[in-house]
Structures are given as C-alpha cells and as structure tokens.
Design a protein around this motif. Sequence first.
Motif, PDB file in Angstrom:
ATOM      1  N   ILE A  65      34.810  42.635  37.646  1.00  0.00           N
ATOM      2  CA  ILE A  65      36.174  43.087  37.341  1.00  0.00           C
ATOM      3  C   ILE A  65      36.302  43.371  35.850  1.00  0.00           C
ATOM      4  N   ALA A  66      35.822  42.437  35.016  1.00  0.00           N
ATOM      5  CA  ALA A  66      35.908  42.600  33.562  1.00  0.00           C
ATOM      6  C   ALA A  66      35.096  43.793  33.071  1.00  0.00           C
ATOM      7  N   ALA A  67      34.028  44.119  33.802  1.00  0.00           N
ATOM      8  CA  ALA A  67      33.175  45.240  33.400  1.00  0.00           C
ATOM      9  C   ALA A  67      33.714  46.590  33.873  1.00  0.00           C
ATOM     10  N   GLY A  68      34.825  46.583  34.576  1.00  0.00           N
ATOM     11  CA  GLY A  68      35.416  47.842  35.025  1.00  0.00           C
ATOM     12  C   GLY A  68      34.797  48.424  36.270  1.00  0.00           C
ATOM     13  N   VAL A  69      34.110  47.596  37.066  1.00  0.00           N
ATOM     14  CA  VAL A  69      33.511  48.093  38.305  1.00  0.00           C
ATOM     15  C   VAL A  69      34.596  48.519  39.294  1.00  0.00           C
ATOM     16  N   PHE A  70      35.756  47.845  39.210  1.00  0.00           N
ATOM     17  CA  PHE A  70      36.868  48.160  40.099  1.00  0.00           C
ATOM     18  C   PHE A  70      38.023  48.735  39.284  1.00  0.00           C
ATOM     19  N   ASP A  71      38.683  49.751  39.852  1.00  0.00           N
ATOM     20  CA  ASP A  71      39.840  50.346  39.188  1.00  0.00           C
ATOM     21  C   ASP A  71      41.101  49.528  39.429  1.00  0.00           C
ATOM     22  N   VAL A  72      41.172  48.897  40.587  1.00  0.00           N
ATOM     23  CA  VAL A  72      42.354  48.130  40.994  1.00  0.00           C
ATOM     24  C   VAL A  72      41.893  46.884  41.742  1.00  0.00           C
ATOM     25  N   VAL A  73      42.611  45.784  41.551  1.00  0.00           N
ATOM     26  CA  VAL A  73      42.451  44.595  42.384  1.00  0.00           C
ATOM     27  C   VAL A  73      43.761  44.426  43.146  1.00  0.00           C
ATOM     28  N   HIS A  74      43.668  44.313  44.461  1.00  0.00           N
ATOM     29  CA  HIS A  74      44.861  44.271  45.305  1.00  0.00           C
ATOM     30  C   HIS A  74      44.802  43.045  46.201  1.00  0.00           C
ATOM     31  N   ARG A  75      45.761  42.110  45.997  1.00  0.00           N
ATOM     32  CA  ARG A  75      45.844  40.945  46.888  1.00  0.00           C
ATOM     33  C   ARG A  75      46.773  41.277  48.039  1.00  0.00           C
ATOM     34  N   VAL A  76      46.193  41.416  49.226  1.00  0.00           N
ATOM     35  CA  VAL A  76      46.956  41.772  50.426  1.00  0.00           C
ATOM     36  C   VAL A  76      47.517  40.532  51.109  1.00  0.00           C
ATOM     37  N   THR A  77      46.705  39.511  51.289  1.00  0.00           N
ATOM     38  CA  THR A  77      47.189  38.238  51.838  1.00  0.00           C
ATOM     39  C   THR A  77      46.709  37.111  50.922  1.00  0.00           C
ATOM     40  N   PRO A  78      47.522  36.029  50.855  1.00  0.00           N
ATOM     41  CA  PRO A  78      48.676  35.643  51.649  1.00  0.00           C
ATOM     42  C   PRO A  78      49.877  36.578  51.456  1.00  0.00           C
ATOM     43  N   LEU A  79      50.701  36.681  52.505  1.00  0.00           N
ATOM     44  CA  LEU A  79      51.922  37.466  52.423  1.00  0.00           C
ATOM     45  C   LEU A  79      53.054  36.690  51.772  1.00  0.00           C
ATOM     46  N   SER A  80      52.955  35.370  51.793  1.00  0.00           N
ATOM     47  CA  SER A  80      54.062  34.556  51.310  1.00  0.00           C
ATOM     48  C   SER A  80      54.296  34.745  49.818  1.00  0.00           C
ATOM     49  N   PRO A  81      55.550  34.973  49.403  1.00  0.00           N
ATOM     50  CA  PRO A  81      55.848  35.095  47.974  1.00  0.00           C
ATOM     51  C   PRO A  81      55.795  33.771  47.240  1.00  0.00           C
ATOM     52  N   LEU A 124      46.066  33.255  40.345  1.00  0.00           N
ATOM     53  CA  LEU A 124      45.457  33.139  39.013  1.00  0.00           C
ATOM     54  C   LEU A 124      44.742  34.422  38.627  1.00  0.00           C
ATOM     55  N   LEU A 125      44.461  35.290  39.632  1.00  0.00           N
ATOM     56  CA  LEU A 125      43.754  36.531  39.337  1.00  0.00           C
ATOM     57  C   LEU A 125      44.634  37.538  38.596  1.00  0.00           C
ATOM     58  N   ALA A 126      45.955  37.430  38.758  1.00  0.00           N
ATOM     59  CA  ALA A 126      46.840  38.414  38.134  1.00  0.00           C
ATOM     60  C   ALA A 126      46.653  38.443  36.626  1.00  0.00           C
ATOM     61  N   ALA A 127      46.698  37.275  35.987  1.00  0.00           N
ATOM     62  CA  ALA A 127      46.560  37.215  34.524  1.00  0.00           C
ATOM     63  C   ALA A 127      45.151  37.605  34.093  1.00  0.00           C
ATOM     64  N   ARG A 128      44.149  37.196  34.840  1.00  0.00           N
ATOM     65  CA  ARG A 128      42.769  37.510  34.461  1.00  0.00           C
ATOM     66  C   ARG A 128      42.496  39.004  34.575  1.00  0.00           C
ATOM     67  N   CYS A 129      43.058  39.644  35.597  1.00  0.00           N
ATOM     68  CA  CYS A 129      42.902  41.093  35.726  1.00  0.00           C
ATOM     69  C   CYS A 129      43.642  41.807  34.596  1.00  0.00           C
ATOM     70  N   ALA A 130      44.830  41.307  34.247  1.00  0.00           N
ATOM     71  CA  ALA A 130      45.594  41.924  33.164  1.00  0.00           C
ATOM     72  C   ALA A 130      44.817  41.860  31.849  1.00  0.00           C
ATOM     73  N   ARG A 131      44.185  40.718  31.593  1.00  0.00           N
ATOM     74  CA  ARG A 131      43.387  40.589  30.361  1.00  0.00           C
ATOM     75  C   ARG A 131      42.185  41.529  30.382  1.00  0.00           C
ATOM     76  N   ALA A 132      41.674  41.801  31.579  1.00  0.00           N
ATOM     77  CA  ALA A 132      40.530  42.707  31.704  1.00  0.00           C
ATOM     78  C   ALA A 132      40.955  44.175  31.714  1.00  0.00           C
ATOM     79  N   GLY A 133      42.265  44.423  31.719  1.00  0.00           N
ATOM     80  CA  GLY A 133      42.756  45.795  31.739  1.00  0.00           C
ATOM     81  C   GLY A 133      42.664  46.461  33.091  1.00  0.00           C
ATOM     82  N   VAL A 134      42.600  45.662  34.150  1.00  0.00           N
ATOM     83  CA  VAL A 134      42.513  46.187  35.517  1.00  0.00           C
ATOM     84  C   VAL A 134      43.834  45.928  36.232  1.00  0.00           C
ATOM     85  N   PRO A 135      44.527  46.952  36.731  1.00  0.00           N
ATOM     86  CA  PRO A 135      45.810  46.740  37.409  1.00  0.00           C
ATOM     87  C   PRO A 135      45.666  45.822  38.621  1.00  0.00           C
ATOM     88  N   PHE A 136      46.595  44.890  38.734  1.00  0.00           N
ATOM     89  CA  PHE A 136      46.623  43.939  39.852  1.00  0.00           C
ATOM     90  C   PHE A 136      47.843  44.260  40.705  1.00  0.00           C
TER      91      PHE A 136
END
Length: 434
Positions: A113-129, A134-146
């Motif tokens: 993720i940090a190396a830019g292998v993925f353009d987007v990281v998408h958490r589909v489940t769990p559905l519960s709000p 913890l991936l949201a902040a780590r992806c943001a620091r890597a510059g990858v939209p979550f």
Amino acid sequence: MAKPRVLIIAEAANPEWVSVPLIGWSLSQALGAVADVHVVTQIRNREALLRAGWQEGREFTAIDSEAFARPLWRLGSALRMGEGKGWTMLQAVSALSYPYFERLVWHQFGKRIAAGVFDVVHRVTPLSPTVPSLLAARCARAGVPFVLGPLNGGVPWPKGFDAERRREREWLSYLRGAYKALPGRRATLRHAAAILVGSHHTESEIPTAQRGKCVYLPENGIDPARFSRQATPAPGALRACFVGRMVPYKGGDMLLEAAAPLLQAGRMTLDMVGDGPMLPVLRAQAETLGIAQAVTFHGWLAHEDVQDVLSRAHVLSFPSIREFGGGVVLEAMALGMPALIVDYAGPGELVTPDVGFKVPIGTRAEIVPRFRAALEDLSEHPGKAAEAGARARERVAAHFTWPRKAAQVARVYDWVLGRGGKPSFFDDAPFDAP
C-alpha cells in the motif's frame, strides 16, 4: 483510462451464506468488472471462495484471525442468550476481534500500500458504522484514498415496540449511541476519502464535518442470475407473501391479524417463508384466528428457492418495524412484484410511491388497521399491484443489480482519484429516493 487497482477489505465475504457475508461477496465480485481488485477476507470464507472458482493469491487472500475471532464469537453467541436474538450484543463482541484482523492485513499488505501498488483501499465489510478502522489513517499517510462502506445499521427501535425489543433481548441497543465516543471512530471518518452510507439514518450519525465525504448508496443488491423470474400470480384472490425470520420485529403476527378478515372471506391467501422462534406461535395464531386453511407456512427455504414462492404472489407483505437494509424488498421488486411495507428505515427508502405501497410507522394498534386497509385496497383493485410491480422491476434494473452498484462504486473511485466529480445516484435518477 486504466482500471483502478483496488485492495478490497471484506472480512465477511461468502457466496454460500446470507446477510452481510453475501453482500461482501456480491459487491467484491461485481467490482472485479470495473477495477483490478484483490480481496482480503477472513479464513473462514476460504473454502467457499475456492468452490466459487476464485484463485487464492491471485484474486483473494485469506487472513487467519481465528485466534481472536473464534473465542469472541463463542462469547457473543453465549451472551445473546438464544439463537436469532441479541444481535447487537453479538456484533459488539465480535467487533472486538476486528482490529486484530486489520492489523494482520496491514502486516501483509502495508508495504505494498505504501509503495503505491494499489490506487484505492476499500473496506466493504464490516457494514456496521460502529467498527473503526486503523487502516484509514495508515492509508492517508501513504497517500492512498481509503473508501469506507457501505455502512448501515443501528436504526432506532420505534416507539411502542419495547416489548418486541425485550423479546429480541436487545439490551445493548439502549446504549448503542455510546459507540460514537469509541477510540478510533472519529479518526476513521476523518481519514476516509469517501464514506458510502447505506441509509439516511447512518448519514445523520456522521459528524457534520465529514458529511461532505458521504455518498448515499444502499448496501443491498440483486444478482440477476438468482432472481431472474417474473412474478406470474394466478388470477383470482389476492395472493400475498411474507419472507423473513420469524422473530418479533419482523411483524409476522401483525400481518396475520391485519389479513385475517380477507383470509377468512376467501379474498386472499398468504405464503409465509422463513423459520425462527416465533414460527410455532404464528401457526397457533393462524389456528386461533380461523385462517389456517388460507396460510401456508413454508419454513426455511434455500435462498435460491425463495423466488419460486415469491413469483406466485401479487404483493410482498412485509410489516417489519426495524429493518436496516431490506434485501427481501429488492428481491420481490426484481421479480416485478411491489412491496407493502411500513415506512421506516431501509424498506421505506427502497420503496417509492410509484413502485410499492407504504403505511406510516406507528404503534402496533396503528399499523395493523393500516396494513389491513392497504390489503383490502389491493384486493379490490388488483391492477394496482401489477402496475407498481412493473415499475419496481425497472427501478431495480436501473439502480440495484450488483453490476449497476459496481458501476456506481467505480464513479466513487474516480472521484477520490481526482478523475471526476462527486457522484449522486438518486437525485437525478428517473426513480428518485424519497
């Protein structure tokens, strides 16, 4: 334009199960047509994915978090005090194991993720709000939209149904609002590039500062291969169908009471599909009301067999008073059948006035006569159901098949990648959401 490379996090994704795992599987599979995807799921789904023809390592990775997940699931099952009850308790306890799952996901995929292998990281489940990431902040620091969601759940119990709430053993639901103060929730929403909300209620619980990231997208969808028939009810008496677990909040007892005069007079027949703790009670109620000869209790049916019963009915009669998504409503609509529902939560958002019939939410004493009046009207004017059903089928084809939903999510990917504006799927559509 090249397809985006997307890492999909779907802890629950299983083609052989129902509810959340089936949504996770269905959306993940459909997204493969609009993006270059790799799905990360929990080890319990591995064998089902292999049977579905997916290649491990190429199309999916199974993460073994059972060291935490299994004992917590057992604890949650014990605390819910009955099969099919205490769902909020089960979800709360199970959610305790989810951070460990994401920690393992980051351990395996973080460098890529940090190396830019993925353009987007998408958490589909769990559905519960209620479950932070913890991936949201780590992806943001890597510059990858979550991308987070679709999120849905936690619809408040309507007034006048405390007895049903207690019978469901939903003690924890009285404290559900406390999740907003849980560690990580605000950070998850702040670092997400887009938040898919499956209901207007869920959107209302997102902090105002983050609502600009929200895209309204109901989480349920239809597999055209599974629901391919068209409703062909026989002429004559109104034929209604109920599909759902036989539990208090689904309202099966309210439906029997509302329909009793029509059933007694031979103006209506009713199919009841589903199993659950209330099934013996409902059978006894039908005997007491003198309508047993007009009601068929089918019990549990395999998901792919439900349409066999549904397609013979004029209308889906579904008086559930606390439904997050309402997938069965879409299934009926896909067959060209309108739904008669209580105007509350998920079903109330899926059913618009031109494709179905809604009665206002209220107490039991208010809902029963309203449902009875609606059924009597349909019995007297059979053409109404056919006309609404045809429009319902069009609505599903326009917005709610899994390929259509994948195309909608693809537009969200384009938005977070700077390739297009923020999408809106219902404001300018031919069938507008209320």
